[in-house]
Design a protein around this motif. Structure first.
Motif, short mmCIF file in Angstrom:
data_model
loop_
_atom_site.label_atom_id
_atom_site.label_comp_id
_atom_site.label_asym_id
_atom_site.label_seq_id
_atom_site.Cartn_x
_atom_site.Cartn_y
_atom_site.Cartn_z
N THR A 147 0.82 -1.20 0.00
CA THR A 147 0.00 0.00 0.00
C THR A 147 0.86 1.26 0.00
OG1 THR A 147 -0.11 -0.13 2.42
CG2 THR A 147 -1.95 -1.10 1.18
N ALA A 148 0.21 2.38 -0.26
CA ALA A 148 0.86 3.69 -0.18
C ALA A 148 -0.03 4.59 0.67
CB ALA A 148 1.05 4.28 -1.57
N GLU A 149 0.56 5.63 1.23
CA GLU A 149 -0.19 6.53 2.11
C GLU A 149 0.16 7.98 1.78
OE1 GLU A 149 -0.83 7.21 6.93
OE2 GLU A 149 0.09 5.37 6.16
N ILE A 150 -0.85 8.75 1.44
CA ILE A 150 -0.67 10.15 1.11
C ILE A 150 -1.51 10.99 2.07
CG2 ILE A 150 -0.91 11.94 -0.66
CD1 ILE A 150 1.19 9.84 -1.35
N ALA A 151 -0.88 11.96 2.72
CA ALA A 151 -1.59 12.86 3.63
C ALA A 151 -1.82 14.21 2.95
CB ALA A 151 -0.77 13.05 4.90
N VAL A 152 -2.97 14.80 3.21
CA VAL A 152 -3.27 16.16 2.75
C VAL A 152 -3.66 16.96 3.97
CG1 VAL A 152 -4.69 17.60 1.26
CG2 VAL A 152 -4.08 15.30 0.51
N GLU A 153 -2.94 18.06 4.21
CA GLU A 153 -3.20 18.87 5.40
C GLU A 153 -3.10 20.35 5.09
OE1 GLU A 153 -0.92 17.51 8.76
OE2 GLU A 153 -1.23 15.39 8.24
N MET B 31 -4.86 9.23 2.95
CA MET B 31 -5.47 8.28 2.02
C MET B 31 -4.54 7.08 1.86
SD MET B 31 -6.81 11.00 -0.85
CE MET B 31 -5.30 11.99 -0.80
N ILE B 32 -5.10 5.90 2.03
CA ILE B 32 -4.34 4.67 1.85
C ILE B 32 -4.87 3.96 0.61
CG2 ILE B 32 -3.75 2.43 2.86
CD1 ILE B 32 -3.93 3.78 5.60
N VAL B 33 -3.99 3.74 -0.35
CA VAL B 33 -4.36 3.15 -1.64
C VAL B 33 -3.40 2.01 -1.96
CG1 VAL B 33 -5.32 5.32 -2.50
CG2 VAL B 33 -2.91 4.78 -2.93
#
Length: 287
Positions: free
Chosen positions: A108-114, A140-142
């Motif tokens: 998986t990959a993990e992208i944060a938006v803040e 978001m985990i995709v």
């Protein structure tokens, strides 16, 4: 606009894929995590997330995690350094329980938006309400193969990337501690002042006796506080903090704050008046 400015003024994305992700399945998954963490897991509903600590029997903090509740599993989101520790810690306590642990970090990959405008950003995959920097936002985990497509969507929406040092600066400005820098196995819960990680009426869990004893007696000799230091050079971790001429604590993390024109830091302190660090005046900050 730099990533630092975007985090403070609009929104920025951060690659958080190095964080650990552990999938927990089985009928007893909530019961086990409820007994192993400081927050209330059994009452969680699908789509909810909570922040919690894992403690040892002496009440020391082994790790922290964001815990996300899905329909058929729980997802643990850990610091990169504690991924293996958390997995092995939980696995040690699975005896007759219907619980299966799966480390899905690599798949998986993990992208944060803040940032103040993070809500306007595109979303994909599993969305977890959690913050790295203390700014409003989500993660978001995709699947790993969808990572680049998600990043392109964010770029197309005009969202800037914030690098690790930019994120760290905003985190320290907001007084948000990170496990591995500001919190370690040397600390007990009350010293961190992160009591949102604890549900005090949830029942028994590993380390609870120490937590309740400290709460009842109210004796905590030092606690973690955000401070500002009137200098341009961030002190190293471990730098002593003084109250007058008396040593009263130590720095855990520090960074130059372009927006505030000073160094911001986190420090464990026994006293809060007449502070200095590295020969420069310092003072408590109310975040």
């Amino acid at each position: 606009m730099s990533g630092y400015e975007a985090l403070r003024q609009s929104a920025a994305w951060m690659d958080a894929s190095s964080r650990g992700r552990i999938r927990v399945t089985g009928e007893d998954r909530k019961r086990l995590l409820h007994a192993m963490t400081t927050n209330h897991i059994e009452q969680m509903q699908p789509g909810e997330s909570v922040y919690a600590f894992f403690l040892n029997s002496q009440g020391r903090i082994l790790a922290d995690a964001w815990i996300y509740c899905a329909e058929d599993h729980l997802l643990l989101d850990t610091e990169p350094e504690t991924r293996r520790k958390v997995f092995e810690h939980l696995d040690r306590y699975i005896i007759a329980d219907d619980v299966t642990l799966e480390d899905i970090t690599e798949q998986t990959a993990e992208i944060a938006v803040e940032g103040p405008q993070a809500e306007q950003a595109p979303r994909s995959g599993v969305v977890i309400r959690a913050s790295i920097t203390g700014q409003p936002g989500f993660r978001m985990i995709v699947p790993a193969e969808e990572k680049e497509a998600l990043i392109e969507r964010l770029r197309a929406a005009g969202i800037a990337e914030a690098g690790p040092e930019e994120a760290r600066t905003v985190r320290i400005e907001n007084g948000v501690p990170r496990y591995g820098e500001d919190i370690t196995e040397s600390q007990i819960v009350h010293e961190t002042r992160q009591l949102h990680a604890v549900h005090f009426n949830k029942g028994c869990y590993l380390g609870q006796e120490i937590v309740e004893r400290v709460r009842a007696r109210g004796q905590v000799h030092r606690m973690l506080y955000p401070i500002r230091i009137e200098t341009q050079t961030p002190p190293a971790a471990g730098e002593k903090v003084f109250s007058g001429v008396e040593e009263c604590g130590f720095i855990t993390s520090a960074a130059w704050s372009p927006a505030q024109g000073c160094v911001r830091a986190l420090a464990y302190l026994r006293k809060l008046e007449n502070l200095s660090a590295g020969g420069a005046p310092a003072q408590l900050v109310q975040n």
